[in-house]
Design an enzyme around this catalytic site. Structure first.
Site, PDB file in Angstrom:
ATOM      1  N   LYS A  73      48.673   0.758  -6.619  1.00  0.00           N
ATOM      2  CA  LYS A  73      48.094   0.662  -5.276  1.00  0.00           C
ATOM      3  C   LYS A  73      46.620   0.346  -5.445  1.00  0.00           C
ATOM      4  CE  LYS A  73      49.472   0.944  -2.008  1.00  0.00           C
ATOM      5  NZ  LYS A  73      49.874   0.086  -0.911  1.00  0.00           N
TER       6      LYS A  73
ATOM      7  N   HIS B  41      59.990  -1.182   0.257  1.00  0.00           N
ATOM      8  CA  HIS B  41      58.701  -0.520   0.430  1.00  0.00           C
ATOM      9  C   HIS B  41      58.931   0.975   0.615  1.00  0.00           C
ATOM     10  CE1 HIS B  41      56.057   1.163   3.691  1.00  0.00           C
ATOM     11  NE2 HIS B  41      55.117   0.725   2.877  1.00  0.00           N
TER      12      HIS B  41
HETATM   13  O1  LIG Z   1      51.719  -1.291   1.179  1.00  0.00           O
HETATM   14  C1  LIG Z   1      52.403  -0.365   0.786  1.00  0.00           C
HETATM   15  O2  LIG Z   1      53.126  -0.500  -0.179  1.00  0.00           O
HETATM   16  C2  LIG Z   1      52.325   0.853   1.557  1.00  0.00           C
HETATM   17  O3  LIG Z   1      51.913   0.808   2.645  1.00  0.00           O
HETATM   18  C3  LIG Z   1      52.791   2.106   0.972  1.00  0.00           C
HETATM   19  C4  LIG Z   1      52.020   3.298   1.381  1.00  0.00           C
HETATM   20  O4  LIG Z   1      51.626   3.313   2.705  1.00  0.00           O
HETATM   21  C5  LIG Z   1      50.790   3.492   0.585  1.00  0.00           C
HETATM   22  O5  LIG Z   1      49.906   2.448   0.713  1.00  0.00           O
HETATM   23  C6  LIG Z   1      50.122   4.765   0.929  1.00  0.00           C
HETATM   24  O6  LIG Z   1      50.838   5.655   1.366  1.00  0.00           O
HETATM   25  O7  LIG Z   1      48.936   4.892   0.704  1.00  0.00           O
HETATM   26 MG   LIG Z   2      52.470  -2.791   0.111  1.00  0.00          MG
END
Ligand SMILES: O=C([O-])C(=O)C[C@H](O)[C@@H](O)C(=O)[O-]
Ligand SMILES: [Mg+2]
Length: 448
Positions: free
Chosen positions: A217, A344
């Site tokens: 991420k 996702h």
């Molecule tokens: O773009 C993604 O894979 C997500 O939105 C997954 C989750 O929302 C993630 O980004 C988070 O929870 O911080």
């Molecule tokens: Mg994503």
């Protein structure tokens, strides 16, 4: 009398009762483009009880705006055959609204576009998507009940599994060791704020769960730092599928630069830039496939994205696409356009992981490992946690989803929801960040 299937109508038993239990589940301080996860995340557990005494479970988002729709649908559902999933969709439209002015219940029923959801992380928020997110939990609960009633696994109700195991990827996050402030649970992961920390986290995911694919991420640090982290991962895990997802935090130019620097090691780049037009610009010069869970999250977004070749992989999410059957419909549309499909994930409990695994088991050509936050969740509402082996979950052949509610655990997480003053009930990663950095505001987009 056998109440499983009505001989005259061919339908499953009637729904007698629906129980809704909002919960707060512990969430670690995971960083993203908007801020940091709050110490607790809201989920809604849905139980559907049928006339033959079967209880089916489902799960969806638990934020306040979902609860209103869920309550309206829960009140209206008794009397519907649990097998009538098209009837469930129609009922939801009538009590929650359609986004076209058709609603009579708690749905706002007008103006399809409600802005973006949780700072855009889940893409656009429309009245339809809000309703579908609620319906998804009810659909899963009905399928679980029907499957238990008939002695069939959910995947069989969706046409049958085409694989025995579903591969998942390790979801790597930059993170702090502990939440700032006074609330939150602790874990033993420590922090991960640089390439060495990211590699150590990935090593533990590989050793403990056998994950072979790794998704980082991003959108947290300047792109050069995230490039260095991915390079470090590629050195530690040569040849393994790697992904980077900055949630649209980069300009088209920055996206192109990152793509050119990482094209030899990435499997795909996820939502580098925000919105279909920007993604299409990046895609035009990209040698890497682009994946999204942000610019294609509803049916109306598909045509522009696919015809402009903006995305090559859609990361479906049965919650916001409206359930397991609609996920299979999305898969068929993707196949028709030669677009890949994977999954996702947001913070979720084991009920949703079971649902994801059942539907993923039925989708042909699923070549990318699915995302899941589950290993970050130290709490669950099931009597037995899911166990990853070699980075995969076995597809259950037990009736329904093959999971059992742990009522004591459910009650404890519900108690936490009841005791909350409201701050944790609605996800706000920006507010959570302000606890550590009072000057933090919603980052502008693109940030880099
Ligand atoms: O773009 C993604 O894979 C997500 O939105 C997954 C989750 O929302 C993630 O980004 C988070 O929870 O911080
Ligand atoms: Mg994503």
């Amino acid at each position: 009398m056998d109440t499983r299937v009505d001989a005259r109508t061919g339908r499953g038993p009637l729904v007698e009762e629906v129980r809704l239990t909002p919960v707060l589940t512990a969430d670690p301080p995971l960083l993203n483009a908007h801020g940091v996860h709050q110490p607790y995340a809201a989920r809604l557990v849905i139980e559907v009880v049928t006339a033959d005494g079967t209880t089916g479970v489902g799960e969806t988002y638990g934020e306040t705006k979902y609860l209103g729709h869920a309550r309206a649908l829960a009140d209206a559902l008794p009397g519907l055959p649990v097998s009538d999933l098209n009837g469930l969709d129609a009922l939801a439209e009538s009590v929650c609204g359609t986004g076209k002015g058709g609603g009579t219940g708690t749905g706002d029923g007008d103006g399809a576009d409600l802005g973006v959801d949780v700072g855009g992380l889940r893409g656009v928020q429309t009245a339809d998507k809000l309703r579908l997110s609620v319906v998804s939990g009810f659909e899963v609960a009905c399928l679980d009940a029907l499957g238990k009633s008939l002695g069939l696994p959910v995947h069989a109700l969706l046409g049958g599994r085409v694989r025995d195991r579903v591969d998942y990827s390790a979801y790597l996050f930059y993170r702090w060791a502990a939440h700032p402030g006074t609330r939150g649970e602790t874990d033993d992961w420590g922090d991960a704020l640089d390439p060495a920390g990211v590699v150590a986290q990935a090593r533990r995911f590989a050793d403990d769960y056998g994950f072979r694919s790794f998704k980082l991420k991003g959108g947290v640090f300047p792109p050069d730092e995230e490039i260095a982290a991915v390079r470090a991962l590629a050195r530690e895990f040569p040849g393994h599928p790697l992904r980077l997802d900055p949630n649209g935090a980069w300009s088209v130019e920055t996206s192109r630069k990152v793509e050119s620097e990482l094209r030899d090691v990435l499997e795909y780049l996820e939502d580098p830039a925000l919105g279909t037009p920007a993604m299409a610009e990046v895609a035009a010069s990209s040698q890497l496939p682009l994946a999204t869970n942000m610019c294609v999250t509803t049916v109306p977004e598909i045509a522009e994205a696919f015809t402009s070749d903006a995305v090559q992989i859609v990361l479906s999410d049965h919650h916001y696409w409206g359930g397991l059957r609609r996920t299979r419909e999305l898969a068929a549309i993707c196949r028709a356009f030669g677009v890949g499909l994977s999954m996702h994930s947001n913070t979720h409990l084991g009920i949703s992981l079971a649902a994801m695994t059942h539907v993923a088991a039925t989708v042909p050509g699923l070549v990318h490992a699915c995302d899941t936050h589950y290993p970050w969740q130290t709490e669950d509402v099931l009597t037995r946690r899911h166990t990853f082996r070699d980075g995969a979950l076995e597809v259950s052949d037990a009736p329904g989803l093959g999971v059992e509610l742990d009522r004591a655990a459910l009650a404890a997480l519900h108690e936490r929801w009841l005791a909350d003053d409201g701050t944790m009930r609605d996800r706000d990663d920006v507010a959570a960040m302000r606890v550590a950095r009072p000057d933090w505001t919603v980052p502008r987009t693109p940030r880099w």
